[in-house]
Design an enzyme around this catalytic site. Structure first.
Site, PDB file in Angstrom:
ATOM      1  N   SER A   1      38.918  46.937  47.408  1.00 24.48           N
ATOM      2  CA  SER A   1      40.104  47.730  48.142  1.00 24.48           C
ATOM      3  C   SER A   1      39.599  48.561  49.187  1.00 24.48           C
ATOM      4  O   SER A   1      40.413  48.873  49.800  1.00 24.48           O
ATOM      5  CB  SER A   1      40.898  48.023  47.179  1.00 24.48           C
ATOM      6  OG  SER A   1      41.412  46.969  46.189  1.00 24.48           O
TER       7      SER A   1
ATOM      8  N   HIS B   1      38.627  56.565  46.256  1.00 24.02           N
ATOM      9  CA  HIS B   1      40.041  57.144  44.851  1.00 24.02           C
ATOM     10  C   HIS B   1      39.801  58.544  45.128  1.00 24.02           C
ATOM     11  O   HIS B   1      38.805  59.247  45.026  1.00 24.02           O
ATOM     12  CB  HIS B   1      39.575  56.328  43.771  1.00 24.02           C
ATOM     13  CG  HIS B   1      40.035  54.982  43.707  1.00 24.02           C
ATOM     14  ND1 HIS B   1      41.146  54.477  43.858  1.00 24.02           N
ATOM     15  CD2 HIS B   1      39.325  53.870  43.424  1.00 24.02           C
ATOM     16  CE1 HIS B   1      41.236  53.283  43.813  1.00 24.02           C
ATOM     17  NE2 HIS B   1      40.067  52.687  43.514  1.00 24.02           N
TER      18      HIS B   1
ATOM     19  N   CYS C   1      40.096  37.849  69.341  1.00 22.15           N
ATOM     20  CA  CYS C   1      41.340  38.506  68.690  1.00 22.15           C
ATOM     21  C   CYS C   1      40.834  39.815  68.345  1.00 22.15           C
ATOM     22  O   CYS C   1      41.564  40.762  68.469  1.00 22.15           O
ATOM     23  CB  CYS C   1      41.356  37.509  67.128  1.00 22.15           C
ATOM     24  SG  CYS C   1      41.754  36.187  67.501  1.00 22.15           S
TER      25      CYS C   1
HETATM   26  C1  LIG Z   1      38.920  43.720  43.202  1.00 26.71           C
HETATM   27  C2  LIG Z   1      37.908  44.935  43.283  1.00 26.71           C
HETATM   28  C3  LIG Z   1      38.605  46.170  43.756  1.00 26.71           C
HETATM   29  C4  LIG Z   1      37.918  47.148  43.931  1.00 26.71           C
HETATM   30  N1  LIG Z   1      38.355  48.415  44.594  1.00 26.71           N
HETATM   31  C5  LIG Z   1      37.645  49.359  44.449  1.00 26.71           C
HETATM   32  C6  LIG Z   1      38.130  50.705  45.293  1.00 26.71           C
HETATM   33  O1  LIG Z   1      39.316  50.378  45.889  1.00 26.71           O
HETATM   34  N2  LIG Z   1      37.521  51.699  45.298  1.00 26.71           N
HETATM   35  C7  LIG Z   1      36.324  51.727  44.563  1.00 26.71           C
HETATM   36  O2  LIG Z   1      35.745  53.002  44.601  1.00 26.71           O
HETATM   37  N3  LIG Z   1      35.645  50.955  44.128  1.00 26.71           N
HETATM   38  C8  LIG Z   1      36.312  49.333  44.139  1.00 26.71           C
HETATM   39  N4  LIG Z   1      35.874  48.536  43.364  1.00 26.71           N
HETATM   40  C9  LIG Z   1      34.478  48.521  42.770  1.00 26.71           C
HETATM   41  C10 LIG Z   1      33.676  48.397  43.819  1.00 26.71           C
HETATM   42  O3  LIG Z   1      33.773  47.411  44.880  1.00 26.71           O
HETATM   43  C11 LIG Z   1      32.223  48.318  42.747  1.00 26.71           C
HETATM   44  O4  LIG Z   1      32.004  49.236  42.017  1.00 26.71           O
HETATM   45  C12 LIG Z   1      30.985  48.330  43.907  1.00 26.71           C
HETATM   46  O5  LIG Z   1      31.005  47.384  44.923  1.00 26.71           O
HETATM   47  C13 LIG Z   1      29.810  47.740  43.068  1.00 26.71           C
HETATM   48  O6  LIG Z   1      28.737  47.800  44.002  1.00 26.71           O
HETATM   49  P1  LIG Z   1      27.227  47.368  43.380  1.00 26.71           P
HETATM   50  O7  LIG Z   1      26.218  47.635  44.432  1.00 26.71           O
HETATM   51  O8  LIG Z   1      27.137  47.707  42.039  1.00 26.71           O
HETATM   52  O9  LIG Z   1      27.506  45.816  43.254  1.00 26.71           O
HETATM   53  P2  LIG Z   1      27.371  44.581  44.115  1.00 26.71           P
HETATM   54  O10 LIG Z   1      27.895  44.805  45.475  1.00 26.71           O
HETATM   55  O11 LIG Z   1      27.930  43.384  43.447  1.00 26.71           O
HETATM   56  O12 LIG Z   1      25.793  44.430  44.692  1.00 26.71           O
HETATM   57  C14 LIG Z   1      24.911  43.716  43.663  1.00 26.71           C
HETATM   58  C15 LIG Z   1      23.901  43.066  44.085  1.00 26.71           C
HETATM   59  O13 LIG Z   1      23.170  42.581  43.601  1.00 26.71           O
HETATM   60  C16 LIG Z   1      22.589  41.301  43.922  1.00 26.71           C
HETATM   61  N5  LIG Z   1      21.707  40.600  42.878  1.00 26.71           N
HETATM   62  C17 LIG Z   1      22.458  40.111  41.653  1.00 26.71           C
HETATM   63  N6  LIG Z   1      21.642  39.421  40.991  1.00 26.71           N
HETATM   64  C18 LIG Z   1      20.532  39.593  41.665  1.00 26.71           C
HETATM   65  C19 LIG Z   1      19.109  39.284  41.310  1.00 26.71           C
HETATM   66  N7  LIG Z   1      18.911  38.555  40.102  1.00 26.71           N
HETATM   67  N8  LIG Z   1      17.905  39.377  42.223  1.00 26.71           N
HETATM   68  C20 LIG Z   1      18.387  39.929  43.514  1.00 26.71           C
HETATM   69  N9  LIG Z   1      19.587  40.487  43.653  1.00 26.71           N
HETATM   70  C21 LIG Z   1      20.545  40.405  42.734  1.00 26.71           C
HETATM   71  C22 LIG Z   1      23.856  40.811  44.358  1.00 26.71           C
HETATM   72  O14 LIG Z   1      23.513  39.799  45.418  1.00 26.71           O
HETATM   73  C23 LIG Z   1      24.608  41.798  45.076  1.00 26.71           C
HETATM   74  O15 LIG Z   1      24.355  41.897  46.270  1.00 26.71           O
HETATM   75  C24 LIG Z   1      36.416  47.311  43.317  1.00 26.71           C
HETATM   76  C25 LIG Z   1      35.931  46.234  42.646  1.00 26.71           C
HETATM   77  C26 LIG Z   1      36.826  45.048  42.495  1.00 26.71           C
HETATM   78  C27 LIG Z   1      35.953  43.796  42.024  1.00 26.71           C
END
Ligand SMILES: Cc1cc2nc3c(=O)[nH]c(=O)nc-3n(C[C@H](O)[C@H](O)[C@H](O)COP(=O)(O)OP(=O)(O)OC[C@H]3O[C@@H](n4cnc5c(N)ncnc54)[C@H](O)[C@@H]3O)c2cc1C
Ligand SMILES: Cc1cc2nc3c(=O)[nH]c(=O)nc-3n(C[C@H](O)[C@H](O)[C@H](O)COP(=O)(O)OP(=O)(O)OC[C@H]3O[C@@H](n4cnc5c(N)ncnc54)[C@H](O)[C@@H]3O)c2cc1C
Lengths: 425, 489
Positions: free
Chosen positions: B49, B53, B405
Site C-alpha cells: 500500500s 504508517h 500517458c
Molecule cells: C498487501 C500488502 C500491503 C502492505 N502495505 C504496507 C504499507 O502500507 N506500509 C508498510 O509499511 N508496509 C506494508 N506492507 C509490508 C511491506 O510491503 C513489507 O513488509 C516489505 O515490503 C517487506 O520487504 P522485504 O524486503 O522483507 O521483502 P521483499 O520485498 O519480498 O524482498 C525479498 C526479496 O528476497 C528475494 N528472495 C527470496 N528468496 C530468495 C532466494 N532464495 N535467493 C535470493 N533472493 C531471494 C525476493 O526475490 C525478493 O526480492 C504490505 C505488505 C503487503 C503484502
C-alpha cells in the site's frame, strides 16, 4: 519559447485530422497539423488489410493506401505538418503547447482547433481480468503494430479475448504468419465486431468464436501458459462448472476502444460519459466555442470512411468559424438516447441549424432486426427510418430532415430504436 | 568461485535488504546483496500500500510497534537524500457506527502507548467531510494521524539500492540462493551459477526467509504467504486528501482507499492466506471484495477507471511478528516475517542491524567518502513548461515523449537503463520511469521501449524480457514460424 499563429490547428494526423485539414485548407484557412508520430496517417499504417475506402473512393484500399490518398492531397495543398511533435496541453483560449526535439516547447495560438487524437485500446485491467501478470498479454492493436510494422511475432499460440474488429483481424493475420489461434472468446451472446470480419477472419480459417464466455484466470508466472475460460450468465458472472483450460503463450485483448480525451478534459471540454468523447453540436463544435472534434476521439467508428467524412465536416465547420460565419447559437436543443440506443452524436443541435438536414450517428445497445429509428419531440414521433438490422457493432447513420419542417415549438429530441409494429407507443 | 570473502551478504533485494545495504554502505565493509530476480524490488516491496504508517495499529510491545514508531520519523531525511517523493498526507481510520468510535478510542490509546505523536479523534462530521469530501456520508468519526504518509515503495527501494551501489555495495541479480555451506571461518552461499563467501549473512528473503533459514539448519519458524490484492484507478478520478482505513479486522488493517505519490487512487488490499509463495494472481472474488470494501468508505468509487490490478504477499510468521535476531548459527541473522508495517519499519530495521552487528563484534569504521545523496535525472512530467523547454535545448531526447500517458521521454528511459543498477527489463524501465504505468498500460509504448532497451543494451530484441529470463516478449520475426514448420517437417 517559439510561438506560431495559425487560423486552424489540427491535433492528430490520422484520417480524421488529415481530412479536416484538407477541408479547412480548401476553404482558404491557414492550417497546421500537429502529429506526434514521425509520419502522417495515424493508426492506418498498421491496418494493412483491405476494406477501406468503399464509400469514399468506391474502391477497396488497404489502410496505408487510404491514408496515402489524404497525405498526397495534404502535400498538394502544401499544408504544413509538425511531425514528431506532441501536443501536451490545450487551453480554452485555444493556445496549444506542443513539444518536439528541435523546437523544445512550442506555443501555437490558433483561431480554431480541431481535435483528432484518435483512441486507445481498453486493457485487460480496465475490464478486471483476474490472474497472474506474466509477459504475453497484449492489446490486439499492439500485436498488430508489432507484426505489421515492426515485423515481430509476439507469440505462437494465441487466445483472443473480445471479438472486436482488431482482434478478429489479428486472428487471421496471425494465422497467416503460422501461429495458432486457439479461440476468440466473447462475453456477449453476439460478436462485437463487424459480421464481415466474423466471416472473413474467423469462419474462413476455422477459428472458434466462443460466445457468452470470458477469461476468468490467466496462468503463468513469467510467460502466459494458458487461460481458464468459463461460460457466463446474463449478468456476466462465470457459471461454476463450465470452466475450461486453454493452453496458449499469448492472450490478446480486443475489448473496445476509448477515445483519447485527456487533453480535451484538461482543457475543460465537456465529455459525454457514454461516448467518452466531447459533447458536440451538429457543427461538431465542442462545449468550448471554436474547438471542434472528429474521428475516433469523438466517437469510436467502425468504418474509416465515416471517420474521414466526419473530419471533412469538422474542417469545413472550423473554417466557417474562423471566417466568423458560424453564427453563435441562440439556444441549443438536446438529442437524447432513448430505448435501445447506447449513444447519439451530435448531442446538441444549434438553433442556427433548424433549417438544415442533420446527420445522426448512434449505436444500438442490443441487436434487433427490422426496426425503426424514431425521433420523438414533444411526445410525438416526428420522423422515423426503417432499418433491417440494429447491431451494437455497426453504427447507425440517420439523416433527419430540417427540424423546422416538423414543429413550431422546437424542443429536445429523444431517439429510440424499436421493433417495427411497436413504434410511436 | 570468487576468492574474495564478503563481510556481509544480504539475501533479498526488497526494501528491507536494500535499506540494510545502504546503511552498511556507510561503513568500511565489503557488502553484497544477492537477489534471485533480475532487478531490485521484485517481491513484496513493489506490491503493497505504500503507506508510511503512523504506528498506532501495532500491538504495544511487539517488534512491529517498535520499528514502526522508530521508522516513520526517518523518512523525511532519507527520502530527501535519495530524491524519493514522500508526503505526510495524514491517515484516517474511518468509523461509520457509534461502536466504531469505541474502536477509534482503543486505537488512540494504543497509539499513546506506542508514543505516536499528534493523534486526534475527530467526530465533527462536517469538519471531516470538509477535510475529505469524497468520504461516505455515514461517517461518525475518524482517528486522524497527521504523521502518516505515502511513499512509492519501489522508488524508495530502488533509491536505497542505487545509493548503496554507488557507495560500494555489490549486487548479484538472477542469483537464487539454493544452499549455504558453513565453513569454519566463513560461509559459502550457493546460487545456481556461483558461490559467494561471506562472514555474515542477513536473511531478508521475504516470504522465502524460512527456506533460507532452513538452509543453515535453523527450522524454528515458517512463513505463510497472505495475499493482498489491489485495484489501481486513474489519476484524479476522485478527490482524495488522506489515506482512508476502515475499522481494522483481527488480521489486517482492512481495505483502504488511498492515493499514490503520482495521484492514482488505489483500493485494497484484501487478506487471503495461501500456500503457493509465487502466487501473486488476482481473483474475481478478491477484486469484488475490494470493490465492496472500498465502497464502504467512498460510495461512488469509479471502478471503471481501473488501470491495473495486482497482488502482493505478506510474509506472516508463526507469532505474527517480525523476527529480527542473531541465531545459533554464528554470523547468520534473520530479518524475517517482515509483513506490514515492514515498509515503514525498514529504515529503523537497518539502524537496528547496525547495532546488532556492532554487538556481535563487527568493527564498524565509517567510510569517509560515503555520499548519502542520490541525484535523479529530471522528470519531464513534473517540470514547468519553461524548465522543459530549457532541458530539451540541452538534451533533445527530452523532446521525445515515449509514454504518452505519463509523459515519459526518451531521455528518461535511456537514463534509467544507464544509471547505476540500471534497468534491463521492461518492468525495470517501468518502475524507474513510470513508462507503461498509465492508463493505456503500455498499449502504445511497449514496442518503443523494447526497441530502446535493445539498442541501448545492445542485445537482440528477442532477448528483451518483461521481468527476466522466460518472460521475453518477442518470439521471433514474422515468417519465422513458417520456417520452423517447414524445416520441422
Ligand atoms: C498487501 C500488502 C500491503 C502492505 N502495505 C504496507 C504499507 O502500507 N506500509 C508498510 O509499511 N508496509 C506494508 N506492507 C509490508 C511491506 O510491503 C513489507 O513488509 C516489505 O515490503 C517487506 O520487504 P522485504 O524486503 O522483507 O521483502 P521483499 O520485498 O519480498 O524482498 C525479498 C526479496 O528476497 C528475494 N528472495 C527470496 N528468496 C530468495 C532466494 N532464495 N535467493 C535470493 N533472493 C531471494 C525476493 O526475490 C525478493 O526480492 C504490505 C505488505 C503487503 C503484502
Ligand atoms: C491500436 C489500434 C489499432 C487499430 N486497428 C484498426 C484496424 O485494424 N482497423 C480499423 O478499421 N480500425 C482500427 N483502429 C481504429 C482506428 O482508431 C481507426 O481506424 C482510425 O485510425 C481512426 O482515425 P483517427 O484519425 O480518428 O485516429 P488515428 O488514426 O488514431 O489518428 C490520431 C492521430 O493523432 C495523433 N495524436 C494523438 N494525440 C496526439 C497529441 N497529443 N499530439 C500530437 N498528435 C497526437 C496520433 O499519433 C495519431 O496519428 C485501431 C485503433 C487502435 C488504437
Amino acid at each position: 519559447m517559439k510561438e506560431i499563429k495559425v487560423d486552424i490547428a489540427v491535433v492528430g494526423g490520422g484520417p480524421a485530422g488529415l481530412a479536416a485539414a484538407i477541408a479547412a485548407r480548401e476553404q482558404g484557412a491557414d492550417v497546421l497539423i500537429i502529429e506526434r508520430d514521425f509520419e502522417l496517417g495515424g493508426i492506418l499504417h498498421q491496418c494493412i488489410h483491405n476494406g477501406f475506402g468503399l464509400h469514399i473512393f468506391k474502391e477497396e484500399l488497404t489502410g496505408p493506401e487510404f491514408a496515402q490518398r489524404y497525405i498526397n492531397r495534404v502535400n498538394e495543398l502544401k499544408i504544413p505538418a509538425k511531425l514528431d511533435t506532441m501536443v501536451i496541453s490545450i487551453s480554452p483560449e485555444k493556445e496549444i503547447i506542443a513539444v518536439n526535439k528541435i523546437d523544445g516547447l512550442l506555443r501555437i495560438k490558433a483561431g480554431a482547433i480541431i481535435l483528432a487524437m484518435g483512441c486507445r485500446e481498453r486493457t485487460r485491467h480496465n475490464i478486471l481480468v483476474p490472474g497472474s501478470r506474466p509477459a504475453g498479454i497484449y492489446p490486439a492493436g499492439l500485436a498488430q503494430r508489432l507484426v505489421n510494422i515492426e515485423g515481430f511475432m509476439p507469440g505462437k499460440r494465441f487466445v483472443i479475448l473480445g471479438s472486436g474488429d482488431i482482434g478478429m483481424i489479428m486472428a487471421r493475420r496471425l494465422t497467416w504468419e503460422g501461429a495458432k489461434v486457439e479461440a476468440v472468446v466473447e462475453i456477449q451472446p453476439y460478436p462485437s465486431g463487424l459480421i464481415r470480419n466474423q466471416v472473413q477472419c474467423l469462419k474462413d480459417y476455422n477459428i472458434p468464436l466462443i460466445l457468452e464466455h470470458t477469461v476468468i484466470q490467466v496462468h503463468g508466472h513469467q510467460r502466459v501458459e494458458g487461460v481458464t475460460i468459463a461460460k457466463v450468465d446474463e449478468k456476466w458472472r462465470p457459471i461454476p462448472g463450465t470452466e475450461r483450460f486453454i493452453e496458449c503463450d499469448t492472450l490478446l485483448l480486443s475489448v473496445g476502444l476509448i477515445p483519447e480525451n485527456e487533453l480535451s478534459k484538461a482543457a475543460g471540454i465537456e465529455i459525454d460519459p457514454k461516448t467518452k468523447g466531447p459533447i458536440v453540436t451538429n457543427f461538431l463544435e465542442t462545449s468550448i466555442p471554436g474547438i471542434f472534434a472528429c474521428g475516433n476521439v469523438l466517437q469510436v467508428h467502425d468504418l474509416i470512411d465515416n471517420v474521414a467524412l466526419e473530419g471533412t465536416r469538422a474542417g469545413e465547420m472550423a473554417a466557417t468559424y474562423i471566417s466568423r460565419k458560424l453564427e453563435v447559437a441562440e439556444s441549443k436543443i438536446s438529442c437524447l438516447p432513448g430505448t435501445n440506443v447506447g449513444y447519439v452524436v451530435p448531442q446538441f443541435i444549434s438553433s442556427r441549424a433548424f433549417s438544415d438536414k442533420i446527420t445522426f450517428f448512434m449505436r444500438a445497445k442490443k441487436p434487433q432486426r427490422n426496426v425503426y429509428v424514431e425521433f420523438i419531440m414533444n411526445n410525438q414521433q416526428i420522423y422515423r427510418k426503417f432499418t433491417k438490422f440494429a447491431l451494437p457493432s455497426e453504427m447507425i447513420k440517420v439523416n433527419l430532415p430540417p427540424l423546422k419542417d416538423f414543429a413550431e415549438k422546437i424542443s429536445d429530441i429523444t431517439i429510440n430504436i424499436i421493433p417495427k409494429g411497436e413504434e410511436g407507443q | 568461485m570468487t576468492e574474495e570473502i564478503f563481510d556481509c551478504c544480504i539475501i533479498g533485494a526488497g526494501v528491507v535488504g536494500c535499506a540494510i545495504a545502504r546503511r552498511l554502505a556507510q561503513f568500511q565493509l565489503k557488502t553484497a546483496v544477492i537477489e534471485k530476480g533480475p532487478d531490485v524490488c521484485c517481491g513484496t516491496s513493489k506490491a503493497n500500500s505504500g503507506i508510511v504508517h503512523a504506528g498506532y495499529a501495532a500491538q504495544p510491545g511487539t517488534l512491529k510497534a517498535k520499528f514502526n514508531a522508530a521508522g516513520n520519523p526517518l523518512f523525511d531525511q532519507v527520502c530527501h537524500e535519495l530524491s524519493v517523493p514522500f508526503a505526510r498526507i495524514g491517515t484516517f481510520v474511518v468509523a461509520i457506527t457509534d461502536d466504531g468510535i469505541k474502536v477509534l478510542e482503543k486505537l488512540y490509546q494504543r497509539g499513546q502507548e506506542n508514543k505516536i505523536p499528534k493523534l486526534q479523534i475527530i467526530t465533527d462530521t462536517q469538519k471531516i467531510r470538509q477535510m475529505e469530501p469524497s468520504l461516505t456520508p455515514n461517517v461518525t468519526g475518524v482517528l486522524y494521524a497527521p504523521t502518516g504518509g505515502i511513499v512509492s515503495p519501489y522508488d524508495l527501494t530502488i533509491g536505497l539500492a542505487e545509493n548503496a551501489y554507488v557507495n560500494g555495495v555489490q549486487f548479484f541479480f538472477n542469483s537464487e540462493v539454493v544452499g549455504i555451506d558453513i565453513k569454519e571461518r566463513y560461509k559459502v552461499i550457493q546460487t545456481r551459477s556461483k558461490e559467494i563467501k561471506t562472514h555474515f549473512i542477513l536473511n531478508a528473503a521475504g516470504v522465502h526467509a524460512d527456506e533460507i533459514s532452513r538452509m543453515v539448519g535453523l527450522d524454528y519458524f515458517t512463513i505463510t504467504p497472505r495475499k493482498g490484492e489491489y485495484i489501481l484507478l486513474d489519476k484524479k478520478c476522485i478527490e482524495l486528501n488522506h489515506v482512508l482505513f476502515p475499522i481494522p479486522t483481527p488480521i489486517s488493517k482492512g481495505i483502504v482507499v488511498s492515493i499514490t505519490m503520482e495521484g492514482h487512487i488505489f483500493l485494497g488490499p484484501n487478506a487471503e492466506t495461501i500456500e503457493d509463495k509465487e502466487d501473486k494472481s488476482t481473483t474475481t472474488e478478491g477484486l469484488n471484495e475490494i470493490i465492496e470494501g472500498a465502497r464502504k468508505l467512498v460510495p461512488d468509487i469509479p471502478v471503471n477507471e481501473a488501470i491495473v490490478t495486482y497482488a502482493g504477499l505478506r510474509a506472516v510468521s508463526d507469532n505474527n511478528d517480525f523476527i529480527i535476531e542473531p541465531t545459533k548459527v554464528e554470523g547468520f541473522i534473520n530479518v524475517a516475517g517482515i509483513q506490514s508495517p515492514g515498509l515503514t519499519a525498514s529504515l529503523a530495521i537497518a539502524e537496528y542491524i547496525v547495532e546488532l552487528l556492532e554487538n556481535l563484534g563487527v568493527k564498524l569504521s565509517v567510510k569517509p567518502n560515503f555520499n548519502p545523496i542520490r541525484e535523479i535525472p529530471p522528470r519531464f512530467a513534473t517540470l514547468s513548461n519553461e524548465e522543459r523547454h530549457q532541458l530539451i535545448l540541452r538534451n533533445p531526447d527530452y523532446g521525445h515523449i515515449i509514454c504518452r500517458c505519463e509523459y515519459v521521454t526518451e531521455a528518461e528511459i535511456k537514463a534509467a537503463i544507464h544509471r547505476p543498477l540500471g534497468a534491463t527489463t521492461l518492468d525495470g524501465v517501468k518502475f524507474r520511469t513510470r513508462a507503461q504505468m498509465g492508463r493505456c498500460h503500455g498499449g502504445f509504448c511497449t514496442n518503443r521501449i523494447l526497441e530502446i532497451l535493445s539498442r541501448e543494451l545492445q542485445v537482440p530484441i528477442e532477448q528483451i524480457s518483461k521481468k527476466g529470463p522466460k518472460s521475453e516478449l518477442i518470439v521471433g520475426k514474422t515468417k519465422d514460424l513458417w520456417r520452423i514448420t517447414v524445416e520441422g517437417n
